[in-house]
Design a protein around this motif. Structure first.
Motif, PDB file in Angstrom:
ATOM      1  N   ALA A 111     -39.510   5.287 -54.334  1.00 32.46           N
ATOM      2  CA  ALA A 111     -39.545   4.300 -55.415  1.00 32.46           C
ATOM      3  C   ALA A 111     -40.481   3.158 -55.037  1.00 32.46           C
ATOM      4  CB  ALA A 111     -38.138   3.771 -55.685  1.00 32.46           C
ATOM      5  N   ALA A 112     -40.417   2.724 -53.776  1.00 32.04           N
ATOM      6  CA  ALA A 112     -41.317   1.654 -53.324  1.00 32.04           C
ATOM      7  C   ALA A 112     -42.769   2.105 -53.374  1.00 32.04           C
ATOM      8  CB  ALA A 112     -40.937   1.221 -51.905  1.00 32.04           C
ATOM      9  N   LEU A 113     -43.038   3.353 -52.999  1.00 32.31           N
ATOM     10  CA  LEU A 113     -44.405   3.864 -53.064  1.00 32.31           C
ATOM     11  C   LEU A 113     -44.893   3.973 -54.508  1.00 32.31           C
ATOM     12  CD1 LEU A 113     -44.239   6.667 -50.336  1.00 32.31           C
ATOM     13  CD2 LEU A 113     -45.442   4.467 -50.164  1.00 32.31           C
ATOM     14  N   ALA A 114     -44.013   4.367 -55.423  1.00 33.13           N
ATOM     15  CA  ALA A 114     -44.403   4.452 -56.830  1.00 33.13           C
ATOM     16  C   ALA A 114     -44.763   3.074 -57.368  1.00 33.13           C
ATOM     17  CB  ALA A 114     -43.263   5.065 -57.647  1.00 33.13           C
ATOM     18  N   TRP A 115     -43.933   2.081 -57.069  1.00 30.33           N
ATOM     19  CA  TRP A 115     -44.252   0.723 -57.506  1.00 30.33           C
ATOM     20  C   TRP A 115     -45.529   0.221 -56.836  1.00 30.33           C
ATOM     21  CZ3 TRP A 115     -43.046  -1.924 -61.505  1.00 30.33           C
ATOM     22  CH2 TRP A 115     -41.825  -1.713 -62.172  1.00 30.33           C
ATOM     23  N   GLN A 116     -45.695   0.536 -55.563  1.00 24.28           N
ATOM     24  CA  GLN A 116     -46.889   0.080 -54.851  1.00 24.28           C
ATOM     25  C   GLN A 116     -48.148   0.643 -55.495  1.00 24.28           C
ATOM     26  OE1 GLN A 116     -46.769   0.748 -50.628  1.00 24.28           O
ATOM     27  NE2 GLN A 116     -48.925   0.299 -50.373  1.00 24.28           N
ATOM     28  N   GLY A 117     -48.137   1.932 -55.812  1.00 19.98           N
ATOM     29  CA  GLY A 117     -49.294   2.535 -56.464  1.00 19.98           C
ATOM     30  C   GLY A 117     -49.568   1.927 -57.827  1.00 19.98           C
ATOM     31  N   SER A 118     -48.501   1.638 -58.586  1.00 13.59           N
ATOM     32  CA  SER A 118     -48.665   1.041 -59.914  1.00 13.59           C
ATOM     33  C   SER A 118     -49.238  -0.364 -59.822  1.00 13.59           C
ATOM     34  CB  SER A 118     -47.309   0.999 -60.633  1.00 13.59           C
ATOM     35  OG  SER A 118     -46.796   2.293 -60.821  1.00 13.59           O
ATOM     36  N   LEU A 119     -48.699  -1.159 -58.902  1.00 17.35           N
ATOM     37  CA  LEU A 119     -49.175  -2.539 -58.755  1.00 17.35           C
ATOM     38  C   LEU A 119     -50.620  -2.567 -58.271  1.00 17.35           C
ATOM     39  CD1 LEU A 119     -45.966  -3.995 -57.062  1.00 17.35           C
ATOM     40  CD2 LEU A 119     -46.659  -4.257 -59.465  1.00 17.35           C
ATOM     41  N   ALA A 120     -50.948  -1.671 -57.345  1.00 13.80           N
ATOM     42  CA  ALA A 120     -52.328  -1.615 -56.850  1.00 13.80           C
ATOM     43  C   ALA A 120     -53.282  -1.211 -57.971  1.00 13.80           C
ATOM     44  CB  ALA A 120     -52.424  -0.629 -55.691  1.00 13.80           C
ATOM     45  N   ALA A 121     -52.866  -0.243 -58.806  1.00 14.38           N
ATOM     46  CA  ALA A 121     -53.727   0.177 -59.921  1.00 14.38           C
ATOM     47  C   ALA A 121     -53.943  -0.969 -60.901  1.00 14.38           C
ATOM     48  CB  ALA A 121     -53.093   1.380 -60.629  1.00 14.38           C
ATOM     49  N   ALA A 122     -52.886  -1.791 -61.101  1.00 12.62           N
ATOM     50  CA  ALA A 122     -53.043  -2.952 -61.980  1.00 12.62           C
ATOM     51  C   ALA A 122     -54.028  -3.956 -61.398  1.00 12.62           C
ATOM     52  CB  ALA A 122     -51.685  -3.608 -62.212  1.00 12.62           C
ATOM     53  N   VAL A 123     -53.959  -4.165 -60.071  1.00 11.09           N
ATOM     54  CA  VAL A 123     -54.937  -5.037 -59.409  1.00 11.09           C
ATOM     55  C   VAL A 123     -56.342  -4.487 -59.620  1.00 11.09           C
ATOM     56  CG1 VAL A 123     -55.735  -5.910 -57.176  1.00 11.09           C
ATOM     57  CG2 VAL A 123     -53.285  -5.874 -57.686  1.00 11.09           C
ATOM     58  N   GLY A 124     -56.487  -3.176 -59.429  1.00  8.27           N
ATOM     59  CA  GLY A 124     -57.792  -2.556 -59.615  1.00  8.27           C
ATOM     60  C   GLY A 124     -58.315  -2.710 -61.027  1.00  8.27           C
ATOM     61  N   GLN A 125     -57.441  -2.569 -62.011  1.00  7.73           N
ATOM     62  CA  GLN A 125     -57.847  -2.776 -63.407  1.00  7.73           C
ATOM     63  C   GLN A 125     -58.362  -4.192 -63.637  1.00  7.73           C
ATOM     64  OE1 GLN A 125     -55.592  -2.160 -66.912  1.00  7.73           O
ATOM     65  NE2 GLN A 125     -55.072  -0.029 -66.447  1.00  7.73           N
ATOM     66  N   LEU A 126     -57.589  -5.173 -63.190  1.00  6.14           N
ATOM     67  CA  LEU A 126     -57.950  -6.569 -63.427  1.00  6.14           C
ATOM     68  C   LEU A 126     -59.229  -6.959 -62.697  1.00  6.14           C
ATOM     69  CD1 LEU A 126     -54.392  -8.157 -63.249  1.00  6.14           C
ATOM     70  CD2 LEU A 126     -55.792  -7.792 -65.290  1.00  6.14           C
ATOM     71  N   ARG A 127     -59.613  -6.189 -61.690  1.00  5.99           N
ATOM     72  CA  ARG A 127     -60.852  -6.452 -60.969  1.00  5.99           C
ATOM     73  C   ARG A 127     -61.995  -5.575 -61.478  1.00  5.99           C
ATOM     74  NH1 ARG A 127     -60.566  -4.853 -56.023  1.00  5.99           N
ATOM     75  NH2 ARG A 127     -62.243  -6.207 -55.293  1.00  5.99           N
ATOM     76  N   GLY A 128     -61.789  -4.944 -62.635  1.00  3.98           N
ATOM     77  CA  GLY A 128     -62.875  -4.214 -63.279  1.00  3.98           C
ATOM     78  C   GLY A 128     -62.859  -2.719 -63.100  1.00  3.98           C
ATOM     79  N   GLY A 129     -61.855  -2.180 -62.416  1.00  3.70           N
ATOM     80  CA  GLY A 129     -61.791  -0.739 -62.224  1.00  3.70           C
ATOM     81  C   GLY A 129     -61.186  -0.023 -63.419  1.00  3.70           C
ATOM     82  N   ARG A 130     -61.391   1.269 -63.485  1.00  7.09           N
ATOM     83  CA  ARG A 130     -60.881   2.082 -64.601  1.00  7.09           C
ATOM     84  C   ARG A 130     -59.716   2.940 -64.106  1.00  7.09           C
ATOM     85  NH1 ARG A 130     -64.121   2.125 -69.000  1.00  7.09           N
ATOM     86  NH2 ARG A 130     -66.181   1.166 -68.799  1.00  7.09           N
ATOM     87  N   PHE A 131     -58.587   2.335 -63.961  1.00  7.25           N
ATOM     88  CA  PHE A 131     -57.400   3.046 -63.487  1.00  7.25           C
ATOM     89  C   PHE A 131     -56.360   3.034 -64.597  1.00  7.25           C
ATOM     90  CE2 PHE A 131     -59.438   1.074 -59.828  1.00  7.25           C
ATOM     91  CZ  PHE A 131     -59.693   2.192 -59.041  1.00  7.25           C
ATOM     92  N   ALA A 132     -55.992   4.216 -65.050  1.00  5.83           N
ATOM     93  CA  ALA A 132     -55.005   4.333 -66.115  1.00  5.83           C
ATOM     94  C   ALA A 132     -53.811   5.173 -65.696  1.00  5.83           C
ATOM     95  CB  ALA A 132     -55.645   4.950 -67.362  1.00  5.83           C
ATOM     96  N   ASN A 133     -54.015   6.070 -64.722  1.00  2.00           N
ATOM     97  CA  ASN A 133     -52.954   7.004 -64.337  1.00  2.00           C
ATOM     98  C   ASN A 133     -52.801   7.041 -62.823  1.00  2.00           C
ATOM     99  OD1 ASN A 133     -52.346   8.423 -67.042  1.00  2.00           O
ATOM    100  ND2 ASN A 133     -54.576   8.583 -66.868  1.00  2.00           N
ATOM    101  N   VAL A 134     -51.554   6.993 -62.386  1.00  6.98           N
ATOM    102  CA  VAL A 134     -51.212   7.123 -60.976  1.00  6.98           C
ATOM    103  C   VAL A 134     -50.284   8.320 -60.835  1.00  6.98           C
ATOM    104  CG1 VAL A 134     -50.233   5.982 -58.949  1.00  6.98           C
ATOM    105  CG2 VAL A 134     -51.289   4.615 -60.771  1.00  6.98           C
ATOM    106  N   GLU A 135     -50.540   9.146 -59.851  1.00  8.80           N
ATOM    107  CA  GLU A 135     -49.614  10.232 -59.524  1.00  8.80           C
ATOM    108  C   GLU A 135     -49.116  10.041 -58.105  1.00  8.80           C
ATOM    109  OE1 GLU A 135     -51.380  14.049 -60.191  1.00  8.80           O
ATOM    110  OE2 GLU A 135     -50.953  13.985 -62.350  1.00  8.80           O
ATOM    111  N   LEU A 136     -47.811  10.206 -57.928  1.00 10.96           N
ATOM    112  CA  LEU A 136     -47.190  10.127 -56.604  1.00 10.96           C
ATOM    113  C   LEU A 136     -46.434  11.417 -56.347  1.00 10.96           C
ATOM    114  CD1 LEU A 136     -46.163   8.549 -54.025  1.00 10.96           C
ATOM    115  CD2 LEU A 136     -44.165   7.966 -55.420  1.00 10.96           C
ATOM    116  N   ALA A 137     -46.712  12.045 -55.206  1.00  9.73           N
ATOM    117  CA  ALA A 137     -45.974  13.229 -54.784  1.00  9.73           C
ATOM    118  C   ALA A 137     -44.858  12.788 -53.833  1.00  9.73           C
ATOM    119  CB  ALA A 137     -46.899  14.221 -54.086  1.00  9.73           C
TER     120      ALA A 137
END
Length: 602
Positions: A111-137
């Motif tokens: 659960a912590a890794l899923a949130w970490q990936g989501s929060l990081a993707a949001a940071v990447g978006q706000l800094r101009g990246g194109r991140f819409a989907n995160v997958e965690l195994a």
């Protein structure tokens, strides 16, 4: 102190509960609450993401959980995944046999890794990246938890062959006094250790042998103690042992129950969130190139950490694309030389640090501290796990470094948080104090917790999760911050009743087949009936070993999965993990077997 994202205007939606692993969904919800996010109801369908992050400045961002080939997520449970990834094996080294930890460890961690990936993707978006989907195994997250042990087992020279049951489960810490009290001892120096045992009339030769085993418990998950040491403390009441330990400079921490932990004054705040965050000065992060493949590209992290918790946090940030510069003392970190080694470096050390750049800095000198100030002027995160008070003593605390870089995230991965405990805040002392050791002992049928570094690993994940949240908060509101996390906070999160109880099972256990061991977890009446049909009409746990010996584990595993029964081969030898085609996609070959990132981003 406030919850990291309480004022961030963020909300989230969740998908449906995983039918066989509802505690993972519960842990996702609990950690969202701890972060300070609002949970919005949704009419989620079966294909909905596990996590959808919502904010006016964000494009739709969703995180999905995915299974590995041959390890379908819908049939994965806490029990079977601990078996598949080798966690049962590592725990079993000191507990006598391969068995589960008996807590929702992988649910909390993933659960912590899923949130970490989501929060990081949001940071990447706000800094101009194109991140819409995160997958965690989740299986990848599970393997990540035992990465340093896998490295030791697959080293090219002198690989460690440590199997469950090779050591006496009663001849290991914690110790027990004459009045029946379980306790942990801790010291980071051999001299207090030798003085303590000398006062108990244990020879220096025996004490030295015990020290070597005691020191290696963090790396090997075993710590067989000489009988002379165990017998010496067993002859004395706890009060007498405490007095001797204090005189010799050795910390003693009793093994407490979860109920005792919940009565502590600091528990309520710690249970509300495993991080403490304080805003720094207003500042605008420097403009850098938009991230490409990974969301934290362009983020620079300075890491000054030892052992596992802090280095793992840095490793996770590097897996997300951050540039991590590891600050080491002149001559390098001594743990680089701990065997087994490959190409001149400890494989355990390399497993947590191979993605980082290294810079040697003498923080004890004025020149070295000035160098860190200069480095922080170009950094986004400063991460350390020094002893309490050392950062302020060195003039490297948050207030000092914010003077050079107002937008800096100053992160501290500590041991005790706000708890007033007179002992080093290390994995096993915190296990004892927090109730985690007691809970695991009760589930495992042993008298102590696990010698798997459960809290160091979970604490590292929690630290990195908090840093990603602080980076997102900075992007939204334009100020630096200081974020504290601790092993005790990770322990409280692990035992949090709001994160879900262990999934009930009608039949759960590790059973011998014709060649290997098989973990089976029938959680429903339908699954139990399906197992009975596979076995010719009866599924009695007392007879399963006899019934399953007629064929090998692969036969029974495939039959169980086809029948909709959660099951997994129990990997006792970690060196064989890479030969399992179900797990191979999560591993890569360095000089040893290394665990790949559990995330993917599109």
């Amino acid at each position: 102190m406030s919850r990291i994202l309480h004022e961030g205007g963020l909300a989230w939606r969740s998908g449906p509960c995983l039918p066989a692993w509802q505690s993972l969904s519960a842990a996702l919800a609990r950690q969202g609450e701890c972060l300070g996010l609002r949970h919005k109801d949704s009419q989620a369908g079966p294909d909905s993401p596990a996590l959808q992050l919502l904010h006016p400045d964000l494009r739709p961002l969703q995180t999905r959980l995915v299974g590995l080939p041959g390890l379908p997520l819908e049939l994965s449970t806490e029990f079977t995944l601990q078996a598949a990834c080798g966690l049962m094996s590592v725990h079993g080294r000191a507990s006598g046999r391969p068995q589960a930890l008996g807590v929702n460890y992988l649910a909390t961690l993933n659960a912590a890794l899923a949130w970490q990936g989501s929060l990081a993707a949001a940071v990447g978006q706000l800094r101009g990246g194109r991140f819409a989907n995160v997958e965690l195994a989740p299986a990848g997250g599970a393997l990540l938890s035992i990465g340093q042990y896998l490295a030791g087992a697959t080293a090219p020279e002198d690989p460690e062959q440590l199997l469950p049951g090779q050591d006496d489960a009663l001849a290991r810490p914690p110790f027990i006094s004459a009045d029946g009290v379980l306790f942990e001892l801790e010291t980071l120096d051999s001299q207090p250790w030798r003085r303590f045992w000398s006062t108990l009339e244990v020879s220096d030769t025996v004490a030295g042998k015990a020290w070597q085993q005691f020191l290696l418990r963090y790396a090997r998950a075993v710590a067989p103690m000489p009988a002379e040491c165990l017998d010496a403390v067993a002859r004395l009441p706890l009060a007498r042992i405490q007095a001797l330990a204090q005189d010799c400079g050795v910390a003693l921490v009793p093994v407490r129950s979860p109920q005792q932990r919940r009565a502590d004054a600091d528990h309520a705040a710690s249970a509300a969130a495993p991080w403490q965050m304080r805003h720094g000065p207003a500042a605008t992060p420097r403009v850098r190139k938009a991230p490409g493949k990974l969301p934290l590209e362009g983020i620079r992290v300075l890491e000054s950490c030892r052992r596992i918790q802090g280095p793992l946090a840095g490793h996770l940030l590097s897996l997300l694309g951050a540039e991590v510069i590891r600050l080491e003392p002149p001559g390098g970190d001594p743990l680089r030389n701990m065997p087994p080694c490959a190409e001149g470096c400890s494989v355990r050390f390399d497993a947590l640090n191979h993605l980082k750049r290294v810079r040697e800095v003498d923080i004890k000198s004025a020149q070295g501290r000035a160098e860190i100030h200069a480095l922080c002027a170009e950094a986004d995160v400063f991460l350390h796990n020094w002893a309490p008070g050392k950062a302020a003593e060195l003039a490297l605390d948050a207030v000092d470094l914010h003077a050079a870089q107002p937008s800096l995230i100053h992160a501290y991965a500590g041991g005790w948080g706000d708890a007033q405990v007179d002992a080093p805040g290390t994995d096993f002392t915190v296990q004892a104090w927090s109730g985690v050791a007691s809970r695991i002992a009760s589930a495992s049928g042993t008298r102590g917790g696990t010698l798997f570094t459960a809290l160091d690993v979970l604490g590292g994940v929690i630290s990195a999760q908090g840093i990603c949240a602080a980076l997102l908060e900075r992007e939204l509101h334009g100020h630096g911050s200081q974020v504290h996390s601790s092993l005790l906070g990770a322990a409280d999160l692990l035992l949090d009743p709001h994160s879900g109880a262990l999934s009930p099972s009608l039949l759960q256990g590790v059973f011998a087949t014709g060649d290997d061991l098989l973990a089976i977890d029938c959680q429903t009446r339908q699954q139990h009936q399906a197992l009975a049909r596979l076995l010719g009409g009866e599924a009695d746990p007392r007879r399963l070993h006899e019934q399953l010996r007629g064929a090998g584990s692969e036969h029974w595993l495939n039959a169980c999965l086809q029948a909709g029964i959660p099951a997994s081969v129990v990997h006792e030898d970690l060196a064989l993990l890479a030969t399992d085609p179900r797990l191979a996609p999560s591993l890569t070959q360095r000089a040893y077997r290394s665990v790949q990132s559990p995330w993917s981003f599109t």
